[in-house]
Design a protein around this motif. Structure first.
Motif, PDB file in Angstrom:
ATOM      1  N   VAL A 177      10.619   7.859   2.061  1.00 27.84           N
ATOM      2  CA  VAL A 177       9.869   6.869   2.847  1.00 27.84           C
ATOM      3  C   VAL A 177       8.367   7.090   2.675  1.00 27.84           C
ATOM      4  N   ALA A 178       7.940   8.349   2.687  1.00 27.35           N
ATOM      5  CA  ALA A 178       6.522   8.665   2.529  1.00 27.35           C
ATOM      6  C   ALA A 178       6.000   8.218   1.160  1.00 27.35           C
ATOM      7  N   LYS A 179       6.885   8.198   0.158  1.00 24.38           N
ATOM      8  CA  LYS A 179       6.503   7.817  -1.198  1.00 24.38           C
ATOM      9  C   LYS A 179       6.011   6.377  -1.274  1.00 24.38           C
ATOM     10  N   ILE A 180       6.438   5.548  -0.344  1.00 24.18           N
ATOM     11  CA  ILE A 180       6.072   4.126  -0.359  1.00 24.18           C
ATOM     12  C   ILE A 180       4.560   3.947  -0.232  1.00 24.18           C
ATOM     13  N   ALA A 181       3.904   4.842   0.503  1.00 26.98           N
ATOM     14  CA  ALA A 181       2.464   4.703   0.763  1.00 26.98           C
ATOM     15  C   ALA A 181       1.641   4.641  -0.526  1.00 26.98           C
ATOM     16  N   GLY A 182       2.019   5.440  -1.537  1.00 32.32           N
ATOM     17  CA  GLY A 182       1.245   5.455  -2.770  1.00 32.32           C
ATOM     18  C   GLY A 182       1.885   4.690  -3.906  1.00 32.32           C
ATOM     19  N   ALA A 183       2.930   3.933  -3.609  1.00 30.11           N
ATOM     20  CA  ALA A 183       3.671   3.238  -4.665  1.00 30.11           C
ATOM     21  C   ALA A 183       3.077   1.866  -4.956  1.00 30.11           C
ATOM     22  N   ASP A 184       3.404   1.366  -6.126  1.00 30.39           N
ATOM     23  CA  ASP A 184       2.989   0.026  -6.541  1.00 30.39           C
ATOM     24  C   ASP A 184       3.711  -1.001  -5.668  1.00 30.39           C
ATOM     25  N   THR A 185       2.951  -1.818  -4.944  1.00 28.70           N
ATOM     26  CA  THR A 185       3.539  -2.774  -4.006  1.00 28.70           C
ATOM     27  C   THR A 185       3.761  -4.159  -4.623  1.00 28.70           C
ATOM     28  N   ALA A 186       3.486  -4.301  -5.900  1.00 26.89           N
ATOM     29  CA  ALA A 186       3.721  -5.601  -6.551  1.00 26.89           C
ATOM     30  C   ALA A 186       5.218  -5.905  -6.559  1.00 26.89           C
ATOM     31  N   ALA A 187       5.551  -7.174  -6.656  1.00 30.13           N
ATOM     32  CA  ALA A 187       6.961  -7.571  -6.696  1.00 30.13           C
ATOM     33  C   ALA A 187       7.667  -6.873  -7.849  1.00 30.13           C
ATOM     34  N   GLY A 188       8.787  -6.219  -7.552  1.00 33.50           N
ATOM     35  CA  GLY A 188       9.516  -5.500  -8.577  1.00 33.50           C
ATOM     36  C   GLY A 188       8.951  -4.134  -8.895  1.00 33.50           C
ATOM     37  N   GLY A 189       7.916  -3.719  -8.162  1.00 39.00           N
ATOM     38  CA  GLY A 189       7.296  -2.423  -8.382  1.00 39.00           C
ATOM     39  C   GLY A 189       8.047  -1.303  -7.692  1.00 39.00           C
ATOM     40  N   GLU A 190       7.459  -0.091  -7.714  1.00 39.52           N
ATOM     41  CA  GLU A 190       8.135   1.080  -7.179  1.00 39.52           C
ATOM     42  C   GLU A 190       8.404   0.953  -5.681  1.00 39.52           C
ATOM     43  N   ALA A 191       7.457   0.400  -4.919  1.00 43.93           N
ATOM     44  CA  ALA A 191       7.655   0.252  -3.476  1.00 43.93           C
ATOM     45  C   ALA A 191       8.848  -0.652  -3.179  1.00 43.93           C
ATOM     46  N   SER A 192       8.997  -1.707  -3.966  1.00 43.58           N
ATOM     47  CA  SER A 192      10.139  -2.607  -3.802  1.00 43.58           C
ATOM     48  C   SER A 192      11.440  -1.890  -4.130  1.00 43.58           C
ATOM     49  N   ASP A 193      11.442  -1.104  -5.212  1.00 41.43           N
ATOM     50  CA  ASP A 193      12.639  -0.350  -5.593  1.00 41.43           C
ATOM     51  C   ASP A 193      13.055   0.622  -4.490  1.00 41.43           C
TER      52      ASP A 193
END
Length: 266
Positions: A215-231
């Motif tokens: 969950v903490a990883k989401i903060a620095g992840a790519d938030t674009a559609a289909g990016g790491e945050a989405s995954d």
């Protein structure tokens, strides 16, 4: 009741044969509900053939409810992440795996003044119950992710797949779980009614553990559609579904997404 007290072995045989039938009476027979609850025997996180009288006698300080978790598999219930906060406080939980359990627990129930409460529905707040002594208590806890921004990213990624995303008070070590809202049926009853074409399954609430590394990883992840945050957001939903005995909406996409995340970490 007399047989249960004087000849426990014989009563146990009767319960093993007719327990589900007696539990139907809890739902249908309001006048005898308290007596039927007293006669009932449960598998719990503390042992087998436990009574509610024994449960109430063992209540933890500040515990005001009798907690239960319903599902279709006892083994899956024993490892369900929704037990984590209760386990960390030594709270006993009824593990209900008979098909009839989803029905009788839908009635408003209490025993000796203590209401029965599902760990998979509505708000659960165990903060007033002291934690069990932890051998690792001196180890630093992971820093919690920012609640508002993390939830906003997950909601954007999941869209209409869930009714809401919330920070969990149930989880201590797992990343996520699915629960039902405070109104309406519990998730297990919903699933059973849907299988019998007697109702539809509503969208669940996704609860997340803000201290979990995923969950903490989401903060620095790519938030674009289909990016790491989405995954990651979709993985949080899908692993919660699997832990509840469900399949992800798209198993092939789940496998692709999981492989992609693993390769990013290599």
């Amino acid at each position: 009741e007399t047989l249960a007290e004087k000849d426990a072995e014989t009563f146990t045989k009767i319960w093993d044969a007719f327990g589900p039938v007696l539990k139907e009476g809890i739902y249908e027979d309001f006048e005898r509900r308290e007596k039927l609850l007293a006669l009932s025997r449960f598998t719990t996180t503390s042992g087998e053939k436990r009574t509610l009288k024994q449960y109430v006698a063992d209540l933890k300080p500040n515990q005001t409810e009798i907690y239960y978790l319903a599902g279709d598999s006892l083994e899956r219930l024993k490892s369900n992440p929704k037990l984590e906060a209760a386990k960390s406080r030594g709270i006993e939980v009824l593990l209900l795996s008979d098909a009839v359990d989803a029905f009788w627990t839908s009635a408003p129930l209490e025993f000796e003044g203590k209401p029965l409460k599902s760990l998979s529905q509505g708000e659960v707040d165990l903060d007033l119950v002291p934690l069990v002594e932890d051998d690792n208590k001196d180890e630093p806890k992971p820093e919690a992710a920012d609640e508002a921004s993390t939830i906003a990213v997950i909601k954007e990624a999941l869209g209409e797949r869930v009714s809401d995303v919330k920070a969990s008070t149930r989880l201590t070590t797992s990343a996520s779980c699915l629960v039902a809202g405070g109104r309406g049926p519990d998730r297990e009853l919903e699933k059973m009614l849907a299988m019998q074409n007697r109702g539809s399954v509503t969208k669940p609430i996704l609860e997340i553990n803000l201290r979990h590394p995923l969950v903490a990883k989401i903060a620095g992840a790519d938030t674009a559609a289909g990016g790491e945050a989405s995954d990651i957001s979709l993985l949080l939903l899908e692993q919660a579904q699997i832990l509840d005995g469900e399949l992800p909406e798209d198993p092939a996409a789940f496998a692709t997404r999981l492989n992609r995340l693993v390769l990013r970490g290599l």
